[in-house]
Write a protein that holds these residues in place. Structure first.
Motif, PDB file in Angstrom:
ATOM      1  N   ARG A  66       0.825  -1.219   0.000  1.00  0.00           N
ATOM      2  CA  ARG A  66       0.000   0.000   0.000  1.00  0.00           C
ATOM      3  C   ARG A  66       0.852   1.258   0.000  1.00  0.00           C
ATOM      4  NH1 ARG A  66      -2.485   0.102   5.410  1.00  0.00           N
ATOM      5  NH2 ARG A  66      -0.485   1.084   5.923  1.00  0.00           N
ATOM      6  N   GLU A  67       1.829   1.304   0.870  1.00  0.00           N
ATOM      7  CA  GLU A  67       2.623   2.525   1.007  1.00  0.00           C
ATOM      8  C   GLU A  67       3.630   2.678  -0.124  1.00  0.00           C
ATOM      9  OE1 GLU A  67       1.817   4.906   3.190  1.00  0.00           O
ATOM     10  OE2 GLU A  67       0.163   3.514   3.586  1.00  0.00           O
ATOM     11  N   PHE A  68       4.260   1.575  -0.517  1.00  0.00           N
ATOM     12  CA  PHE A  68       5.256   1.690  -1.592  1.00  0.00           C
ATOM     13  C   PHE A  68       4.604   2.097  -2.905  1.00  0.00           C
ATOM     14  CE2 PHE A  68       7.556   0.142  -5.255  1.00  0.00           C
ATOM     15  CZ  PHE A  68       8.827   0.644  -5.021  1.00  0.00           C
ATOM     16  N   MET A  69       3.497   1.450  -3.259  1.00  0.00           N
ATOM     17  CA  MET A  69       2.896   1.712  -4.562  1.00  0.00           C
ATOM     18  C   MET A  69       2.304   3.113  -4.650  1.00  0.00           C
ATOM     19  SD  MET A  69       3.774  -0.658  -6.457  1.00  0.00           S
ATOM     20  CE  MET A  69       3.971  -2.398  -6.817  1.00  0.00           C
ATOM     21  N   THR A 127      -0.301 -12.776  -0.487  1.00  0.00           N
ATOM     22  CA  THR A 127      -0.335 -11.335  -0.237  1.00  0.00           C
ATOM     23  C   THR A 127      -1.619 -10.744  -0.789  1.00  0.00           C
ATOM     24  OG1 THR A 127       0.673  -9.197  -0.805  1.00  0.00           O
ATOM     25  CG2 THR A 127       1.071 -11.001  -2.313  1.00  0.00           C
ATOM     26  N   VAL A 128      -2.307  -9.960   0.030  1.00  0.00           N
ATOM     27  CA  VAL A 128      -3.469  -9.193  -0.430  1.00  0.00           C
ATOM     28  C   VAL A 128      -2.968  -7.789  -0.726  1.00  0.00           C
ATOM     29  CG1 VAL A 128      -5.752  -8.305   0.149  1.00  0.00           C
ATOM     30  CG2 VAL A 128      -5.089 -10.596   0.892  1.00  0.00           C
ATOM     31  N   ASN A 129      -2.908  -7.462  -2.011  1.00  0.00           N
ATOM     32  CA  ASN A 129      -2.366  -6.182  -2.453  1.00  0.00           C
ATOM     33  C   ASN A 129      -3.477  -5.139  -2.517  1.00  0.00           C
ATOM     34  OD1 ASN A 129       0.146  -7.450  -2.850  1.00  0.00           O
ATOM     35  ND2 ASN A 129      -0.397  -8.034  -4.949  1.00  0.00           N
ATOM     36  N   TYR A 130      -3.230  -3.985  -1.918  1.00  0.00           N
ATOM     37  CA  TYR A 130      -4.239  -2.923  -1.927  1.00  0.00           C
ATOM     38  C   TYR A 130      -3.568  -1.577  -1.746  1.00  0.00           C
ATOM     39  CZ  TYR A 130      -3.922  -2.447   3.199  1.00  0.00           C
ATOM     40  OH  TYR A 130      -3.475  -2.197   4.482  1.00  0.00           O
ATOM     41  N   VAL A 131      -4.258  -0.536  -2.166  1.00  0.00           N
ATOM     42  CA  VAL A 131      -3.731   0.821  -2.003  1.00  0.00           C
ATOM     43  C   VAL A 131      -4.679   1.716  -1.208  1.00  0.00           C
ATOM     44  CG1 VAL A 131      -2.137   0.865  -3.960  1.00  0.00           C
ATOM     45  CG2 VAL A 131      -4.565   1.318  -4.356  1.00  0.00           C
ATOM     46  N   THR A 185      -2.363   4.583 -12.064  1.00  0.00           N
ATOM     47  CA  THR A 185      -1.136   3.816 -11.893  1.00  0.00           C
ATOM     48  C   THR A 185      -1.185   2.987 -10.621  1.00  0.00           C
ATOM     49  OG1 THR A 185       0.207   5.395 -13.142  1.00  0.00           O
ATOM     50  CG2 THR A 185       1.366   3.987 -11.563  1.00  0.00           C
ATOM     51  N   ALA A 186      -1.612   3.592  -9.516  1.00  0.00           N
ATOM     52  CA  ALA A 186      -1.677   2.861  -8.251  1.00  0.00           C
ATOM     53  C   ALA A 186      -2.592   1.651  -8.371  1.00  0.00           C
ATOM     54  CB  ALA A 186      -2.148   3.791  -7.137  1.00  0.00           C
ATOM     55  N   TYR A 187      -3.740   1.826  -9.035  1.00  0.00           N
ATOM     56  CA  TYR A 187      -4.649   0.688  -9.187  1.00  0.00           C
ATOM     57  C   TYR A 187      -4.171  -0.286 -10.252  1.00  0.00           C
ATOM     58  CZ  TYR A 187      -8.281   1.273  -5.768  1.00  0.00           C
ATOM     59  OH  TYR A 187      -8.972   1.288  -4.576  1.00  0.00           O
ATOM     60  N   ALA A 188      -3.496   0.197 -11.282  1.00  0.00           N
ATOM     61  CA  ALA A 188      -2.934  -0.713 -12.279  1.00  0.00           C
ATOM     62  C   ALA A 188      -1.892  -1.626 -11.637  1.00  0.00           C
ATOM     63  CB  ALA A 188      -2.318   0.078 -13.426  1.00  0.00           C
ATOM     64  N   LEU A 189      -1.056  -1.070 -10.787  1.00  0.00           N
ATOM     65  CA  LEU A 189      -0.066  -1.873 -10.086  1.00  0.00           C
ATOM     66  C   LEU A 189      -0.739  -2.912  -9.200  1.00  0.00           C
ATOM     67  CD1 LEU A 189       2.271   1.099  -9.162  1.00  0.00           C
ATOM     68  CD2 LEU A 189       2.889  -0.776 -10.710  1.00  0.00           C
ATOM     69  N   THR A 190      -1.843  -2.538  -8.555  1.00  0.00           N
ATOM     70  CA  THR A 190      -2.576  -3.463  -7.694  1.00  0.00           C
ATOM     71  C   THR A 190      -3.156  -4.622  -8.499  1.00  0.00           C
ATOM     72  OG1 THR A 190      -3.169  -1.611  -6.243  1.00  0.00           O
ATOM     73  CG2 THR A 190      -4.445  -3.629  -6.004  1.00  0.00           C
ATOM     74  N   LEU A 191      -3.697  -4.326  -9.674  1.00  0.00           N
ATOM     75  CA  LEU A 191      -4.384  -5.340 -10.466  1.00  0.00           C
ATOM     76  C   LEU A 191      -3.445  -6.137 -11.369  1.00  0.00           C
ATOM     77  CD1 LEU A 191      -7.562  -3.269 -11.190  1.00  0.00           C
ATOM     78  CD2 LEU A 191      -7.583  -5.589 -10.252  1.00  0.00           C
TER      79      LEU A 191
END
Length: 505
Positions: free
Chosen positions: A272-275, A306-310, A339-345
């Motif tokens: 969350r914080e890095f992305m 890992t559950v990835n989220y922003v 970008t933040a959501y693209a990285l998540t998905l």
């Protein structure tokens, strides 16, 4: 004092309704949730999604399980159209509330066996049990798995368990003072036999009677590693496909590392914080590689752990952490958000999206909205101001879950060469999934990001021969974009603040 095992309550003050297990609903279907690596989760609050819904639902019904059940029968239901195949509902077990129409997030539980009376059609008649069971069945008919956010680390007010036996059910110091690593004033003692049994039996009932597919454990560090291991063992006897997710921290510590030895996935606060910082142009290549490969070797021992989220219900929403231009964001603001959501998905792991992710949701900078129903309700009209954001993000969700997205949805461990990374400067980075062609089912995917203020050049050689560009800042279309080729000879050039996704045909 409320009966801790009450199946129904009239409210949170302690009045319970006698309802025997034989009177509870029987599970209505044999729904099997998607495998973990195939999940796309959307976190949602029942009243947030219903408040402004364009549906024939009365104001009273918009507060209830039944109202959401009715809306789910419509193809226009937001939770169906956003594209996720799993919903993570904020707490629905009986929670502290003064009046049934009071807005609450639900993180102050007072009855773990009772679905919330605030969400009942008629609480005095104890409809909440059947109402909730029908809601779960409605999600299943829509092809959506149901994960519940559950709170076993502390108790709400009135604290009925403390009235029964404070020292047995709660962590205390030598002088009898309650421990407060939850930030809520009392930490539940899950190490005592009857306390742990209460947790296990309430979870089993939610699976067996209501058909719930999994759980996300709030402040799971306080629930404790040994208790979580027992929960996994007992629930998998009932449903081997059960989805188990931990928020692996509390004010006392962080146990994501220990949970790598279990079948729990963990919310990844590092992601969350890095992305977020990466999308702002402040990331680095090594971090990009680590998180895009599923945080392996850190918080995950397999890619679906890992559950990835922003963003989530807590704290400021993502858009408000990017800009204060809530209604007139700049092109760069929208790029950073996408970008933040693209990285998540696109990253390996389980993506979790916050409700309103495709609406460019804003709470206008408010940081903690746990009692603010007005700030939390989804503004569906906002999407009409930013339709390209909605189209782009929904297309990305659909792409991840498609046959073309197999290289993004990984189970277990791939070879180290499955992902190939490319660097351009300090922050601009790209990744090719299935670079070694080890999965014959999975078309290769190449995603490049340049969140900096300078143009970037990636030395790709002939790696992108035969690839079709399917996404840029403005458009996402798996059939291919008119903007054409993958690269100019040996180099892929990305302008400042831009991204590109390619697919091998």
């Amino acid at each position: 004092v409320a009966d801790p095992y009450a199946n129904a309550m009239l409210g949170s003050s302690g009045v319970c309704i006698v309802k025997y297990d034989s009177q509870l609903p029987a599970r209505a279907d044999a729904f099997v949730p998607p495998k973990w690596h195939d999940l796309v989760i959307v976190e949602a609050h029942l009243r947030d999604v219903l408040a402004n819904a364009a549906a024939d639902i009365s104001p009273a019904a918009r507060l209830t399980f039944a109202g959401l059940e009715k809306w789910l029968s419509s193809d226009d239901c937001y939770l169906r159209k956003c594209g996720a195949n799993c919903v993570e509902l904020q707490p629905i077990q009986e929670f502290t509330h003064e009046n049934p129409d009071d807005y609450e997030w639900g993180y102050m539980p007072v009855g773990w066996f009772a679905p919330s009376s605030a969400y009942a059609t008629d609480a005095a008649s104890a409809t909440q049990n059947d109402d909730f069971a029908r809601l779960v069945a409605a999600f299943h008919r829509a092809g959506i798995a149901v994960v519940l956010d559950v709170v076993y680390n502390h108790f709400g007010e009135p604290n009925f368990l403390a009235r029964i036996d404070k020292q047995y059910y709660f962590e205390t110091d030598y002088n009898g003072n309650l421990s407060n690593f939850s930030g809520c004033g009392n930490d539940f003692k899950t190490t005592t036999p009857m306390a742990r049994r209460m947790i296990l039996e309430s979870l089993k009932k939610l699976v067996l009677r209501y058909g719930v597919d999994g759980f996300r454990f709030d402040l799971a560090e306080l629930v404790g590693f040994e208790t979580l291991v027992e929960i996994e063992r007992e629930l998998k006897k009932i449903n081997p496909s059960v989805i188990l997710i931990a928020e692996p921290w509390s004010f006392r510590g962080h146990i994501a590392g220990k949970l790598k030895r279990t079948g729990f996935a963990s919310w990844n606060d590092g992601f969350r914080e890095f992305m977020l910082q990466y999308a702002k142009g402040c990331g680095n290549f090594e971090g990009f590689k680590y998180f895009m490969r599923g945080s392996l070797g850190g918080v995950a021992s397999f890619t679906a752990q890992t559950v990835n989220y922003v963003e989530s219900h807590d704290d400021m929403c993502l858009f408000d952490r990017i800009t204060s231009n809530f209604d007139n964001p700049s092109r760069d603001d929208i790029f950073r958000y996408k970008t933040a959501y693209a990285l998540t998905l696109l990253a390996h792991g389980i993506p979790m999206l916050a409700e309103g992710f495709d609406l460019l949701r804003t709470k206008r900078g408010k940081n903690n909205t746990y009692k603010d129903g007005y700030a939390n309700r989804l503004d569906y009209w906002r999407a009409e101001s930013f339709p390209e954001v909605r189209r782009w993000l929904r297309a990305l969700v659909k792409f991840r879950l498609s046959r073309d997205g197999v290289a993004l949805r990984r189970d277990g461990l791939d070879s180290p060469a499955f992902c190939k990374f490319y660097k351009a400067g300090e922050c601009a980075a790209a990744v090719m999934f299935n670079a070694d062609l080890s999965d014959a089912r999975a078309p290769q995917i190449f995603a490049a990001f340049n969140p900096t203020d300078a143009d970037a050049e990636f030395a790709v050689g002939g790696d992108l021969d035969g690839f079709v560009k399917i996404a840029d800042n403005a458009y996402f279309d798996p059939r291919g974009l008119e903007s054409g080729g993958a690269s100019d000879g040996e180099v892929l050039r990305l302008p400042r603040m831009s991204l590109a996704v390619f697919l091998k045909r």
